[in-house]
Structures are given as C-alpha cells and as structure tokens.
Design a protein around this motif. Structure first.
Motif, PDB file in Angstrom:
ATOM      1  N   GLN A  42       0.802  -1.220   0.000  1.00 22.41           N
ATOM      2  CA  GLN A  42       0.000   0.000   0.000  1.00 22.41           C
ATOM      3  C   GLN A  42       0.839   1.275   0.000  1.00 22.41           C
ATOM      4  O   GLN A  42       0.341   2.335  -0.351  1.00 22.41           O
ATOM      5  CB  GLN A  42      -0.944   0.006   1.214  1.00 22.41           C
ATOM      6  N   PHE A 138      -2.281  -9.476   2.962  1.00 17.95           N
ATOM      7  CA  PHE A 138      -3.136  -9.659   1.768  1.00 17.95           C
ATOM      8  C   PHE A 138      -2.369 -10.039   0.491  1.00 17.95           C
ATOM      9  O   PHE A 138      -2.964 -10.509  -0.466  1.00 17.95           O
ATOM     10  CB  PHE A 138      -3.957  -8.405   1.437  1.00 17.95           C
ATOM     11  N   ASN A 181      -2.257 -10.952   8.264  1.00 22.01           N
ATOM     12  CA  ASN A 181      -3.197  -9.850   8.495  1.00 22.01           C
ATOM     13  C   ASN A 181      -4.604 -10.247   8.061  1.00 22.01           C
ATOM     14  O   ASN A 181      -4.799 -10.750   6.947  1.00 22.01           O
ATOM     15  CB  ASN A 181      -2.788  -8.612   7.685  1.00 22.01           C
ATOM     16  N   TRP A 409      -4.170   3.278  11.975  1.00 20.45           N
ATOM     17  CA  TRP A 409      -4.121   3.098  10.532  1.00 20.45           C
ATOM     18  C   TRP A 409      -4.590   4.391   9.891  1.00 20.45           C
ATOM     19  O   TRP A 409      -5.751   4.712  10.014  1.00 20.45           O
ATOM     20  CB  TRP A 409      -5.013   1.934  10.062  1.00 20.45           C
ATOM     21  N   GLU A 416      -5.467   2.082  -1.236  1.00 18.64           N
ATOM     22  CA  GLU A 416      -6.461   1.332  -0.459  1.00 18.64           C
ATOM     23  C   GLU A 416      -7.114   0.246  -1.338  1.00 18.64           C
ATOM     24  O   GLU A 416      -8.274   0.287  -1.674  1.00 18.64           O
ATOM     25  CB  GLU A 416      -7.482   2.308   0.139  1.00 18.64           C
TER      26      GLU A 416
END
Ligand code: FCB
Length: 457
Positions: A42, A138, A181, A409, A416
């Motif tokens: 990200q 992810f 995560n 966060w 995103e």
C-alpha cells in the motif's frame, strides 16, 4: 423533568466529591506502544512480483482503472517516513516485509531486498521505534499464488522459511510478529466474493481447504519464529491481526436478527483466534458453511491477540440470506458489502471497548490494537474518531484489559486496495503528484496522546 430530579442533577454537578471517584485522566501503562501502521504494497510502490501487481492490470479490477504504481513512494523514503513517526512521538511501527520482494521466485532470495529491510529495521531501532512486523498483508508472491496459494501442500514450509529468514536476517532483535493480516477478510474477499486475488469465487463451504492451509502455514511460521528466537536466545511474541467487528441486531428485539448477529460474530470474529487457542477450527453458518477439524501443531500458537477494529455492523437477517445466495444489495447494509467499503464505516468507539473486554474474557491474552482509523480527507472526522477510540482503549485498560499498544491506521495516505487512492487514511496527507507528505491536525493530536501517555476521559 421534575424539580426533585433537577435538584439531584445540580447537586452532582456542583459537588466536587461526586467526581472524585473517577480521575479525569487515564494514564497508559509505562511501556505502552503508540504506533502507526502500514503495509508494504500500500505504501512502497513497484511491488512487481506480487499477485496484486498482476491483478491490478485487469481492466476494472481497481476503482477508476488505477494501479498501485509508486503507491506512496515509501520504498525510497524510509528515513523520511521514520522521521514523520518520530515527529509525532510514536515508539512503535507496524509494517510488512513484502514476501514477493524478498523471494521474487520460489527459493530465490534477493539480497538487495533483504538489505533494504535490514536497513529499515536498523533505522527504526536507532530512532527508538519498536518494529511490529507483518509477514503477510493480503499480498502473496505471484509464484506462490500460481502454485495454489494456501491450498498448495508446500505452503506451510514456504511461509515458515520466509518467516525464519525475516527473523534471522532482517530483524534478529524484533520482538513482535504478525504472521497473517486479517485472515477472514483475505479469505472472504479472495475466495467467496472473489473480487481480490486470487479471485477464486466459490461457495462458502469450499473456503475450508484455504482456511486450513492458512492455519497450517501460520502454525509453521509460529514454530519457525520461536525456533529462531531460541537459537539466538532472544524473545519473540507472535500472533495474527484479526479484523473484529461488533455485530448487533438491526431490529433490537427481533430474535432472528439477534441469532444471525451471534452466528456471524462467532464465525467472523472468533473462529480463527479460537482455532489458534484450541487447535481446532470450528465454523458454522447454517446453509453456508460447516467446518470442524483438528489441525496438528496449531494449538497455543498465539502469544497475544492482535485486533484491527474499525466499526460495527447492524445485522438484518434477510440481508444475510440474500448475501448467502450471492445477491447482496448495498441498501441492505449487508456486512460483507460494508466490509469492503470503508467510506461507509460508522464511528462507534464503544464497540472497541466492548470488543477488547470480550476478547480478554475469551483468551486472557495481552492485546495489541494492530489497526484503527478512518477514511477522511478533511481530517475533521478523524480528530474525533482518534480521540474517542483512544478514550475507549483507555477505559478498557482502566477496567483491567492488558492492552499493550495502539496502532493507528495509517501513518500516511496510501493505496487502499480495490478503491485505489481515493480513501485517505493518513495522519499525514500524501500529495500524489509530488509524493510530498504533510501533517494533518490529527498527527498533532496523536502526538499529544503519545507524548503525555495519557488521555482525558
Ligand atoms: C484493513 C486492512 C488495511 C487497510 C484498512 C483500511 O482491513 O488491513 O490494509 O486496508 O483496512
């Protein structure tokens, strides 16, 4: 209001002793960690050997056809970003080491990438900022995905080898690791909704082999990290970051809504951490999924509970039924739909306090808040969100819940996922045309909490 009630209220408002029992300020534990959180894909940019990089090439994959590209440019701004953390009094940083950078091809380790992360860890340590390292956020290496991802029988060994390498070569002193995560978000998105990698949409019952593979991989990484720590006579605390939500019946007195909320809570919030506690994965949602399986080596593989908390969900049983049939409507307020739409997340700080208390009752483990934040370009909502959620954490601590850290966060605006660069989660704003960072007022607020290590109720 009767005169009698009014008199009592005035008495309490004016009587200094009426407030004496509750101090106005709650002080956090001495070694409390004030942390900001990010994830490699990200923020770093050019994560070219990953499954997400490949996925983003598909037309329509990401909102408006965007791609992660340079993201927030953090790969070449490590020192600058650490200086930002320092400037707001943070003493911990949650970030991920991107597996696909370190091991771009199966079994091939990129020494330059190892060095990059080594330097990052050394710089953090020199700045007095404790690393909290995520091993999987992810994103998987493309080769791993092509082998079958978590369902590949070689997955536990491959993931454990990566974990071992990170602890021994990149961060030999790091005390805190997150293996995976948000396992539930990852699996529901990738394998049930199918709108993120590996895009393997299937009936919910068929998520079982993925969950089992992922749990085995977690267990193998847990063991590897512990073994490495033992070898070097150091300590390591290992857990996962779970996306926990407060599920409440939409129609308060409706028993079907209540039951549905309870079923979802058990499956979504607790099945995964329960499995790490007991060694047995048990998940049941009538007509959707029923799993009950023992997993070797899994029992007792969490040293703390990691919680990502953002919001609550009001559950309407009818909406869940439609979702079960694969036909959710945004207007239903269906929770899976909302899960992936941060713009619709309600600020509900009491939910965090409730979840913290509930989690501690269930597991009696220390708790790390591994994520909490809000999408807000104006920063007006964020200031309130940050204050009220830190207050909720303080209340939980005050009532005896051993929360050890609060990670906001996020440190800065970032990519995103399917929403691209639209959502703005940063304490620092990123100007994507220059990649310059600028503090939002919330950054100052965070600094006040962190430097005073306390908050007014
Ligand atoms: C969480 C993810 C994180 C970020 C925030 C907004 O679910 O772990 O990467 O997307 O939501």
């Amino acid at each position: 209001m009767t005169i009698e009630v009014a008199r009592i209220l005035v008495f309490f408002a004016l009587n200094p002793f009426a407030h004496a029992a509750k101090p106005k300020t709650i002080v956090f534990p001495k070694d409390f960690k004030w942390c900001t959180a990010t994830a490699g894909h990200q923020i770093e940019g050019n994560n070219v050997h990953s499954d997400w990089w490949e996925f983003e090439k598909q037309p329509g994959a990401i909102s408006g056809g965007q791609k992660s590209g340079l993201a927030a440019g953090s790969y070449t701004r490590v020192s600058e970003d650490i200086a930002l953390m320092k400037s707001i009094g943070a003493n911990s940083y949650r970030f991920s080491v991107e597996w696909s950078r370190v091991e771009p091809k199966e079994g091939v380790i990129d020494a330059a990438e190892v060095k990059h992360y080594q330097d990052q860890v050394l710089q953090l340590e020199a700045a007095g900022i404790e690393p909290l390292i995520t091993l999987h956020h992810f994103v998987s290496p493309l080769w791993f995905r092509n082998k079958g991802g978590w369902e590949w029988e070689g997955a536990p060994k491959a993931f454990a080898d990566f974990a071992r390498l990170v602890r021994s070569k990149i961060a030999p002193k790091a005390r805190f690791f997150i293996t995976i995560n948000e396992p539930m978000v990852h699996i529901m998105g990738g394998y049930f909704l199918g709108n993120v990698p590996p895009q393997e949409k299937r009936p919910m019952q068929d998520i079982a082999p993925v969950l089992i593979g992922l749990l085995k991989s977690h267990a193998a990484a847990y063991a590897a990290l512990k073994e490495e720590a033992k070898k070097s006579k150091t300590e390591v605390q290992v857990g996962t970051a779970n996306h926990l939500r407060l599920f409440q019946a939409k129609r308060k007195l409706n028993p079907v809504d209540q039951l549905t909320a309870q079923i979802l809570e058990d499956a979504w919030n607790w099945a995964f951490p329960n499995a790490l506690k007991t060694g047995r994965l048990k998940m049941k949602i009538p007509q959707m999924v029923s799993i009950d399986v023992e997993i070797q080596g899994l029992r007792g593989t969490q040293d703390y509970l990691g919680i990502n908390y953002y919001t609550r969900d009001r559950i309407h049983s009818g909406a869940v039924m439609r979702a079960a049939k694969g036909k959710p409507k945004p207007s239903d307020g269906d929770f899976l739909e909302r899960m992936y739409s941060p713009a619709n997340w309600e600020s509900y700080p009491d939910g965090l306090e409730k979840i913290l208390k509930q989690a501690y009752r269930k597991y009696s483990l220390p708790i790390l808040i591994t994520e909490n934040g809000v999408d807000d370009a104006t920063d007006l909502k964020r200031q309130d969100y940050l204050r009220t959620h830190v207050q909720a954490v303080a209340r939980a601590i005050d009532s005896g819940v051993p929360v050890q850290s609060y990670c906001h966060w996020s440190l800065l605006d970032n990519f995103e996922w399917i929403h691209g660069f639209g959502p703005r989660f940063g304490l620092f704003e990123v100007d994507y045309s220059t990649l310059n960072r600028r503090a939002r007022p919330s950054a100052e607020l965070f600094k006040n909490f962190a430097t005073q290590n306390s908050i007014r109720r």
